[in-house]
Every structure is written in C-alpha cells, then in structure tokens.
Design a protein around this motif. Structure first.
Motif, PDB file in Angstrom:
ATOM      1  N   LEU A  43       0.790  -1.232   0.000  1.00 24.30           N
ATOM      2  CA  LEU A  43       0.000   0.000   0.000  1.00 24.30           C
ATOM      3  C   LEU A  43       0.821   1.281   0.000  1.00 24.30           C
ATOM      4  O   LEU A  43       0.323   2.320  -0.406  1.00 24.30           O
ATOM      5  CB  LEU A  43      -0.945  -0.002   1.205  1.00 24.30           C
ATOM      6  N   ASP A  44       2.047   1.217   0.468  1.00 23.27           N
ATOM      7  CA  ASP A  44       2.864   2.429   0.567  1.00 23.27           C
ATOM      8  C   ASP A  44       3.696   2.705  -0.682  1.00 23.27           C
ATOM      9  O   ASP A  44       4.525   3.596  -0.682  1.00 23.27           O
ATOM     10  CB  ASP A  44       3.782   2.355   1.793  1.00 23.27           C
ATOM     11  N   GLU A  46       5.929   0.650  -2.283  1.00 22.28           N
ATOM     12  CA  GLU A  46       7.158  -0.103  -2.512  1.00 22.28           C
ATOM     13  C   GLU A  46       6.954  -1.188  -3.564  1.00 22.28           C
ATOM     14  O   GLU A  46       7.814  -1.395  -4.426  1.00 22.28           O
ATOM     15  CB  GLU A  46       7.667  -0.716  -1.203  1.00 22.28           C
ATOM     16  N   LEU A  47       5.821  -1.868  -3.523  1.00 18.70           N
ATOM     17  CA  LEU A  47       5.517  -2.889  -4.528  1.00 18.70           C
ATOM     18  C   LEU A  47       5.518  -2.275  -5.921  1.00 18.70           C
ATOM     19  O   LEU A  47       6.118  -2.816  -6.851  1.00 18.70           O
ATOM     20  CB  LEU A  47       4.172  -3.554  -4.222  1.00 18.70           C
ATOM     21  N   SER A  48       4.886  -1.135  -6.064  1.00 21.88           N
ATOM     22  CA  SER A  48       4.830  -0.450  -7.363  1.00 21.88           C
ATOM     23  C   SER A  48       6.202   0.012  -7.830  1.00 21.88           C
ATOM     24  O   SER A  48       6.507  -0.044  -9.030  1.00 21.88           O
ATOM     25  CB  SER A  48       3.899   0.761  -7.288  1.00 21.88           C
ATOM     26  N   ARG A  49       7.031   0.468  -6.898  1.00 22.56           N
ATOM     27  CA  ARG A  49       8.377   0.922  -7.270  1.00 22.56           C
ATOM     28  C   ARG A  49       9.238  -0.244  -7.729  1.00 22.56           C
ATOM     29  O   ARG A  49       9.987  -0.137  -8.694  1.00 22.56           O
ATOM     30  CB  ARG A  49       9.042   1.638  -6.103  1.00 22.56           C
ATOM     31  N   ARG A  50       9.133  -1.364  -7.043  1.00 19.32           N
ATOM     32  CA  ARG A  50       9.959  -2.527  -7.400  1.00 19.32           C
ATOM     33  C   ARG A  50       9.439  -3.272  -8.624  1.00 19.32           C
ATOM     34  O   ARG A  50      10.213  -3.877  -9.353  1.00 19.32           O
ATOM     35  CB  ARG A  50      10.037  -3.498  -6.227  1.00 19.32           C
ATOM     36  N   PHE A  51       8.120  -3.258  -8.792  1.00 14.86           N
ATOM     37  CA  PHE A  51       7.504  -4.005  -9.890  1.00 14.86           C
ATOM     38  C   PHE A  51       6.516  -3.099 -10.635  1.00 14.86           C
ATOM     39  O   PHE A  51       5.305  -3.318 -10.563  1.00 14.86           O
ATOM     40  CB  PHE A  51       6.797  -5.254  -9.351  1.00 14.86           C
ATOM     41  N   PRO A  52       7.016  -2.106 -11.351  1.00 15.92           N
ATOM     42  CA  PRO A  52       6.116  -1.156 -12.024  1.00 15.92           C
ATOM     43  C   PRO A  52       5.204  -1.829 -13.045  1.00 15.92           C
ATOM     44  O   PRO A  52       4.118  -1.320 -13.337  1.00 15.92           O
ATOM     45  CB  PRO A  52       7.067  -0.157 -12.681  1.00 15.92           C
ATOM     46  N   GLY A  88      -8.269  -2.933   0.451  1.00 15.98           N
ATOM     47  CA  GLY A  88      -8.236  -3.369  -0.940  1.00 15.98           C
ATOM     48  C   GLY A  88      -7.335  -4.552  -1.220  1.00 15.98           C
ATOM     49  O   GLY A  88      -6.999  -4.812  -2.375  1.00 15.98           O
ATOM     50  N   VAL A  89      -6.927  -5.267  -0.174  1.00 20.18           N
ATOM     51  CA  VAL A  89      -6.034  -6.414  -0.318  1.00 20.18           C
ATOM     52  C   VAL A  89      -6.767  -7.652   0.187  1.00 20.18           C
ATOM     53  O   VAL A  89      -7.366  -7.629   1.258  1.00 20.18           O
ATOM     54  CB  VAL A  89      -4.738  -6.211   0.497  1.00 20.18           C
ATOM     55  N   SER A  90      -6.727  -8.731  -0.586  1.00 21.90           N
ATOM     56  CA  SER A  90      -7.342  -9.970  -0.107  1.00 21.90           C
ATOM     57  C   SER A  90      -6.298 -10.783   0.652  1.00 21.90           C
ATOM     58  O   SER A  90      -5.093 -10.611   0.475  1.00 21.90           O
ATOM     59  CB  SER A  90      -7.936 -10.774  -1.273  1.00 21.90           C
TER      60      SER A  90
END
Length: 102
Positions: A43-44, A46-52, A88-90
C-alpha cells in the motif's frame, strides 16, 4: 515471495507460517507484525516501485502453513482478513500437505 496468479491479474505476496498454531500472544503479534509489513509493502508504494509492470493489479496476501490454525488463531486471521480487505487487499490461508500424506 512474490508471484503472479495464473491469470496474471493478481500479485501474490506469500508468507510462510510453519509449525502448529498455538494462539499465543507472542506468535500472533509476530504474525501481525509480518502482515503489517506486507500490507505496507503493497500500500505504501514499494511494490509499485519494485515491480512497475504490476501497477493496477489486485494484491493478495497468502499465508502458507502446514497445520490447521487453532480457534484463537483462526479468529485473529479472520480479523486480519477484514482489515486487509478494507485496504483493498485480499488475504487467505493455504494449508500445505504435510510430508508423508498421500
């Protein structure tokens, strides 16, 4: 571990929780801390930054375990699932077959 669902539409953050569940405060606090870290990763940003390439995909946290959670742990995990869903996370539990089982 981070994987994609077979459809490629969902990012799965997989944590492992092996051994018998005992429902102790210490263990549940440790699991809560790990879940919070996984949620923060998703949510913060980091996931998007590492795996755009995975931006916009649904996020699912899966807890792999080798024992059925006891009643106290099950209630805790249900509360955690509801909190994750509010964000928003299962979240799910995957019971792995134990060695020696057919």
């Amino acid at each position: 571990m981070i994987t994609l669902s077979p459809s490629g539409l969902e990012v799965r953050l997989v944590m492992s929780e092996m051994g018998p569940w005992d429902g102790t405060k210490e263990r549940l606090l440790r699991i809560q801390t790990r879940l919070n870290e996984y949620l923060a990763f998703a949510l913060d940003g980091e996931l998007s930054r590492r795996f755009p390439e995975d931006v916009g995909k649904k996020v699912h946290i899966r807890i792999d375990c080798d024992h059925v959670p006891d009643d106290v742990s099950s209630a805790f995990l249900e509360r955690a699932r509801k909190v994750a869903e509010l964000n928003g996370v299962s979240l799910s539990i995957e019971l792995l077959r134990q060695l020696g089982e057919a």
